[in-house]
Design a protein around this motif. Structure first.
Motif, PDB file in Angstrom:
ATOM      1  N   GLN A  67       0.816  -1.201   0.000  1.00 12.55           N
ATOM      2  CA  GLN A  67       0.000   0.000   0.000  1.00 12.55           C
ATOM      3  C   GLN A  67       0.854   1.257   0.000  1.00 12.55           C
ATOM      4  OE1 GLN A  67      -2.663  -0.271   3.272  1.00 12.55           O
ATOM      5  NE2 GLN A  67      -3.847  -1.902   2.370  1.00 12.55           N
ATOM      6  N   GLN A  94      -6.831   9.547  -0.221  1.00 11.51           N
ATOM      7  CA  GLN A  94      -6.741   8.305  -0.980  1.00 11.51           C
ATOM      8  C   GLN A  94      -6.982   7.096  -0.065  1.00 11.51           C
ATOM      9  OE1 GLN A  94      -2.785   7.424  -2.363  1.00 11.51           O
ATOM     10  NE2 GLN A  94      -3.529   6.201  -4.067  1.00 11.51           N
ATOM     11  N   LYS A  95      -6.451   7.159   1.128  1.00 13.18           N
ATOM     12  CA  LYS A  95      -6.614   6.065   2.088  1.00 13.18           C
ATOM     13  C   LYS A  95      -8.090   5.877   2.446  1.00 13.18           C
ATOM     14  CE  LYS A  95      -5.149   4.812   6.757  1.00 13.18           C
ATOM     15  NZ  LYS A  95      -4.401   5.266   7.932  1.00 13.18           N
ATOM     16  N   ARG A  98      -9.883   4.449  -0.573  1.00 11.68           N
ATOM     17  CA  ARG A  98      -9.502   3.056  -0.776  1.00 11.68           C
ATOM     18  C   ARG A  98     -10.262   2.148   0.193  1.00 11.68           C
ATOM     19  NH1 ARG A  98      -3.870   3.528  -1.223  1.00 11.68           N
ATOM     20  NH2 ARG A  98      -3.727   3.445   1.017  1.00 11.68           N
ATOM     21  N   HIS A 101     -13.776   1.745  -1.192  1.00 14.02           N
ATOM     22  CA  HIS A 101     -13.776   0.912  -2.391  1.00 14.02           C
ATOM     23  C   HIS A 101     -13.446  -0.547  -2.063  1.00 14.02           C
ATOM     24  CE1 HIS A 101     -14.485   4.338  -4.839  1.00 14.02           C
ATOM     25  NE2 HIS A 101     -13.313   4.892  -4.603  1.00 14.02           N
ATOM     26  N   ARG A 102     -12.630  -0.772  -1.051  1.00 10.09           N
ATOM     27  CA  ARG A 102     -12.271  -2.134  -0.658  1.00 10.09           C
ATOM     28  C   ARG A 102     -13.528  -2.895  -0.222  1.00 10.09           C
ATOM     29  NH1 ARG A 102      -8.837  -1.104   3.354  1.00 10.09           N
ATOM     30  NH2 ARG A 102      -7.187  -0.692   1.858  1.00 10.09           N
ATOM     31  N   ALA A 140     -13.493   3.511  -8.341  1.00 11.87           N
ATOM     32  CA  ALA A 140     -12.280   3.180  -7.582  1.00 11.87           C
ATOM     33  C   ALA A 140     -11.035   3.392  -8.439  1.00 11.87           C
ATOM     34  CB  ALA A 140     -12.348   1.737  -7.093  1.00 11.87           C
ATOM     35  N   LYS A 144      -8.042   6.339  -7.889  1.00 12.02           N
ATOM     36  CA  LYS A 144      -6.618   6.000  -7.813  1.00 12.02           C
ATOM     37  C   LYS A 144      -5.811   6.851  -8.801  1.00 12.02           C
ATOM     38  CE  LYS A 144      -3.537   2.010  -8.038  1.00 12.02           C
ATOM     39  NZ  LYS A 144      -3.471   0.552  -8.227  1.00 12.02           N
TER      40      LYS A 144
END
Length: 178
Positions: A67, A94-95, A98, A101-102, A140, A144
């Motif tokens: 990551q 971004q974290k 993410r 989206h995860r 997602a 990114k």
């Protein structure tokens, strides 16, 4: 599939998950032993000592495998404090994205698995699931790309050129190794 085949498939899937987790734990343990402890233990032993200004940025964030690849991205580039702060803000956003989206991706994979295990699997049903999650998966990927673009926008032209040079060197090394 018959009920017996389904049970066998579920049993194999569970055994695979357990084996994968055991292997993961074994790899983590052996990697920690090779490196001399966890990242946090090594970091604490350094007590804040840095290897030079070019590496300062890389140590401003905790290590998380796969990551923090973009930390190495800036490894040989000297950044100003403002640039570090801007990149840190971008990374924090971004974290958060993410993580959202995860969860979506996990739900998508779970829906696929359930459909495959069910008796009413059809190509149309599979395409319907893919269509249901398509917007989120595209979002997602777009998030990114946007964050990488935003990080690059913080850099000066000289820093961007140094980054390109670093990438060319890395590719050259990879070609030599392959």
């Amino acid at each position: 599939m018959t009920a017996e085949q389904q049970a066998t498939l579920n049993q194999r899937h569970q055994a695979f998950k357990e084996k994968r987790e055991d292997m993961r734990q074994e790899m983590l343990t052996s990697a920690r032993e090779r490196r001399g402890g966890s990242y946090q233990e090594r970091h604490d032993s350094y007590e804040g000592q840095r290897r030079g200004s070019a590496h300062d940025f890389a140590h401003d964030f905790p290590y998380r495998p796969a990551q923090n690849m973009d930390i190495e991205f800036f490894d040989n580039i000297t950044l100003s404090e403002e640039q570090k702060a801007a990149i840190a803000d971008i990374r924090e956003t971004q974290k958060e994205n993410r993580a959202l989206h995860r969860e979506t991706f996990k739900a998508f994979k779970h829906a696929q698995r359930e459909l495959i295990k069910s008796d009413n699997f059809t190509e149309e049903a599979f395409l319907a699931i893919a269509a249901q999650y398509e917007d989120e998966l595209v979002s997602a990927a777009l998030d990114k790309v946007k964050s990488k673009k935003a990080m690059l926008a913080v850099l000066t032209d000289d820093q961007k050129n140094a980054l390109k040079s670093n990438r060319r060197e890395a590719r050259g090394l990879m070609e030599l190794l392959n």
